[in-house]
Design a protein around this motif. Structure first.
Motif, short mmCIF file in Angstrom:
data_model
loop_
_atom_site.label_atom_id
_atom_site.label_comp_id
_atom_site.label_asym_id
_atom_site.label_seq_id
_atom_site.Cartn_x
_atom_site.Cartn_y
_atom_site.Cartn_z
N TRP B 103 8.56 -1.28 1.59
CA TRP B 103 7.59 -2.45 1.89
C TRP B 103 6.29 -2.05 1.21
O TRP B 103 5.95 -0.86 1.02
CB TRP B 103 7.23 -2.75 3.22
N LYS B 113 4.68 -7.21 1.69
CA LYS B 113 5.43 -7.71 0.56
C LYS B 113 6.78 -6.62 0.91
O LYS B 113 6.51 -5.38 0.71
CB LYS B 113 5.20 -7.55 -0.66
N ARG B 114 8.05 -7.22 0.87
CA ARG B 114 9.18 -6.39 0.68
C ARG B 114 9.55 -6.18 -0.61
O ARG B 114 9.47 -7.24 -1.44
CB ARG B 114 10.38 -6.93 1.50
N ILE B 115 9.89 -4.79 -0.98
CA ILE B 115 10.15 -4.54 -2.59
C ILE B 115 11.62 -4.58 -2.60
O ILE B 115 12.32 -3.78 -1.86
CB ILE B 115 9.59 -3.29 -2.83
#
Lengths: 425, 258
Positions: B103, B113-115
């Motif tokens: 994240w 934001k999740r990556i």
């Protein structure tokens, strides 16, 4: 413009020249700044100076001929962080030549404190964001700045700050956020000040440069969220008004109609990438109000997927649906039903991001395409960050469509090119 | 008699020493590199230098907690410099049996934001280090051979089990016999040419754990390199599991970052 350019040149000439040091582990790794930074609760003062300029790529039917972006901005950031109290300040000062106004924008001025072991309270002016959409907001109904978005300002400016109190509770398996906004704050929507839009009553493009009165009423929002086996779940609620004045009073002047929203989202790793789904029900309490024409209830749904296509190239796609309920009731009172929104407005988005040169260079493209409205919005962008201080970026906002009344189709005269030069201190 | 005894003892010892397998060396090196202490914190600085000598820096605080030795870990990275990334927080839940969860928190947007897990062999925040160099490459991804043993090092050769998934064809690790830390790692590309080197420049023993304090990674093809230095390293702080969460990304735990 000439003034802005000479200022820009001046800034470039003052750019520090970085020399390669023989003793690589030497001076720069000295203890002082490091030690100082971690021991004091006061956060260092930092920020940037930015010049931005943007211009239309075509003439505008309503006669708007000024720049779409022309501003000099100074950002100041600092904060205080101790065990008990956290303060934060993020302030923008500058001059906006496009509208000939000084900018004093408190993007954040807030105090936070833990309440017991499991709760936190943050009060003041702050930017708030949640939800899973990329440039699409189903449950995140906090204020947006669409003027900033369409004029090529940094993504950060798409979210407008709001005076609010945010209480967060962190449980063993559930977490809860409650946000109370003592006074509803509307989006910075397109008013005709800088960008023209289509008026369905007169059937042509207009640029009235007027904002609707904001209701002096409070608003609230909530999010309940949890994680289970790598998947993130959330439930949302919102009680307030539409960010844009989508309603109208008996005289036809635009009004912010009441809006209550309920929704849910999930985000999880799947198929070698990230999958997200979100839905919301936008309940319009004024829909049956005889004194106010208000939007009908809407069902919104989103499905998204993101993955790294090849090394350093990330791609993501989203499918979005906006369904109007009681569609016949929506159409009936419209003076020009041919300009009505589609009952099922669909949108496809594609984002491509490529990073190169130790992330000094970023190329990105965001595109919206609506198969139902037959319109599009392309947002290509290049940014180059030669060192820790300088950031140079440029891009295009291209909007067009088959018809002049659709969401992006109405904005065709506002298509613009922009560049920004930023110096971080 | 005494000489004979010594001789036997020495050869027995040698036999035993030689009997260590490549997998055992790699396992010990992995534990020494990434699993010192039950948890730990440090400050880190990177100087990223490109082929033209242009520099970038990154400075961050790092919190790490081990759930199981050689297994899953939790990590939080709080960026403080340069100023355009100040306040950015990166979080990893390292998983041995599946892709890591990652994240990123961007404070200006209040965006968590999740990556996507994607390719772990891409640059860590613009440096020449890959994500995998920082969090540890999964041992199950490679097969190891012990190709040489000197007084100071075990030399291990690693070959990827899925060659198409990575940019190298093999790499060699010189594991220091004194502290089990890799002294040097050299990567060879698909043509067999050496193109990437990680060197341990300075180590110290902190809280009983041998610790890398300075390392250098060189991109031999382009001529760029990154220097990484750690300071303020502490182990076994008793970091609670609960701080490795969304909460800490939005409200950094001041108590553990001083």
């Amino acid at each position: 413009m000439t003034r802005m350019l000479s200022l820009a040149l001046g800034l470039i000439l003052f750019a520090p020249v970085t020399l390669a040091s023989d003793d690589e582990w030497g001076e720069e790794w000295g203890d002082d700044p490091w030690a100082e930074q971690v021991s004091s609760p006061w956060q260092p003062v930092s920020g940037y100076l930015e010049l931005g300029y943007g211009t239309r790529l075509q003439s505008d039917a309503t006669g708007l001929d000024g720049p779409t972006l022309s501003q000099a901005l100074g950002r100041l950031e600092t904060g205080y962080r101790s065990d008990r109290l956290q303060g934060s300040l993020r302030l923008d000062l500058g001059y906006d030549e496009a509208v000939e106004q000084w900018i004093v924008d408190v993007r954040e001025l807030a105090l936070g404190t833990d309440i017991g072991a499991d709760a936190h309270l943050k009060a003041g002016r702050q930017v708030l964001t949640w939800g899973t959409g990329d440039y699409l907001f189903l449950n995140d109904l906090f204020p947006k700045d669409w003027q900033a978005f369409f004029s090529g300002q940094d993504d950060e400016y798409l979210k407008a700050p709001v005076n609010s109190i945010k209480g967060s509770w962190y449980g063993q398996s559930l977490n809860l956020d409650l946000v109370y906004m003592p006074r509803f704050e509307a989006d910075n929507y397109l008013t005709g000040e800088r960008f023209s839009y289509f008026d369905p009553i007169s059937g042509q493009k207009v640029a009235p440069d007027k904002r609707a009165d904001e209701p002096s009423d409070d608003a609230a929002s909530a999010r309940l969220y949890w994680t289970r086996q790598g998947a993130e779940y959330a439930l949302y609620g919102y009680w307030g008004y539409t960010g844009q004045p989508l309603g109208a009073d008996a005289q036809g002047s635009p009004q912010h109609a009441r809006l209550n929203a309920y929704g849910a989202s999930v985000r999880l790793p799947a198929l070698g990438g990230l999958l997200n789904a979100e839905a919301a029900y936008h309940l319009s309490p004024d829909a049956d109000n005889a004194d106010l024409s208000a939007p009908k209830d809407k069902v919104l749904a989103l499905l998204g997927y993101e993955t790294e296509l090849v090394t350093n190239l990330t791609g993501s796609v989203q499918y979005y649906l906006e369904h109007i309920r009681d569609y016949q009731d929506y159409l009936a009172p419209l003076p020009n039903p041919e300009y009505a929104a589609d009952q099922n407005r669909q949108l496809l988005t594609l984002r491509l991001t490529y990073r190169a040169m130790q992330e000094k260079l970023t190329l990105s493209l965001f595109s919206f395409y609506s198969p139902t409205d037959r319109d599009y919005y392309l947002k290509p962008q290049v940014s180059y960050r030669p060192n820790d201080q300088w950031l140079l970026s440029g891009g295009l906002n291209l909007m067009n469509g088959q018809d002049q009344h659709t969401f992006f189709g109405q904005l065709d005269d506002n298509s613009n090119a922009w560049f920004r030069l930023r110096y971080h201190y | 008699m005494r000489t004979l005894f010594t001789l036997i003892a020495t050869s027995l010892f040698n036999l035993q020493a030689m009997a260590i397998t490549a997998d055992e060396v790699v396992e010990r090196a992995n534990l020494a590199s990434f699993y010192a202490g039950d948890d730990g914190r440090s400050q880190a600085r990177m100087i990223i230098v490109d082929a033209q000598g242009r520099k970038q820096t990154r400075q961050f605080s790092l919190l790490r907690r081990t759930l199981e030795k050689g297994g899953d870990q939790q990590m939080l990275v709080f960026f403080s410099r340069p100023s355009d990334v100040r306040g950015t927080v990166f979080r990893v839940d390292k998983k041995v049996d599946r892709d890591d969860d990652r994240w990123l928190y961007l404070p200006g947007l209040d965006l968590l934001k999740r990556i996507s897990a994607g390719d772990k062999r891409t640059s860590f925040v613009g440096s020449h280090f890959f994500y995998e160099d920082v969090s540890g490459r999964n041992l199950k991804e490679d097969s190891f051979t012990l190709i040489e043993e000197s007084d100071r090092h075990y030399l291990i050769e690693a070959k990827p089990k899925a060659p198409d998934a990575v940019e190298f064809s093999s790499y060699k690790v010189w594991v220091d016999k004194d502290n089990w830390l890799p002294a040097k790692v050299e990567y060879h590309d698909k043509q067999g040419a050496l193109y990437r080197r990680v060197e341990t420049v300075k180590t110290d023993t902190i809280g009983g754990y041998p610790t890398v304090l300075r390392s250098k990674i060189s991109d031999l093809a382009s001529g760029g390199y990154t220097l990484m230095e750690f300071r303020g390293v502490q182990y076994d702080l008793g970091l609670p599991e609960s701080i490795f969460s969304e909460r800490s990304m939005r409200q950094p735990p001041a108590k553990y970052l001083r």
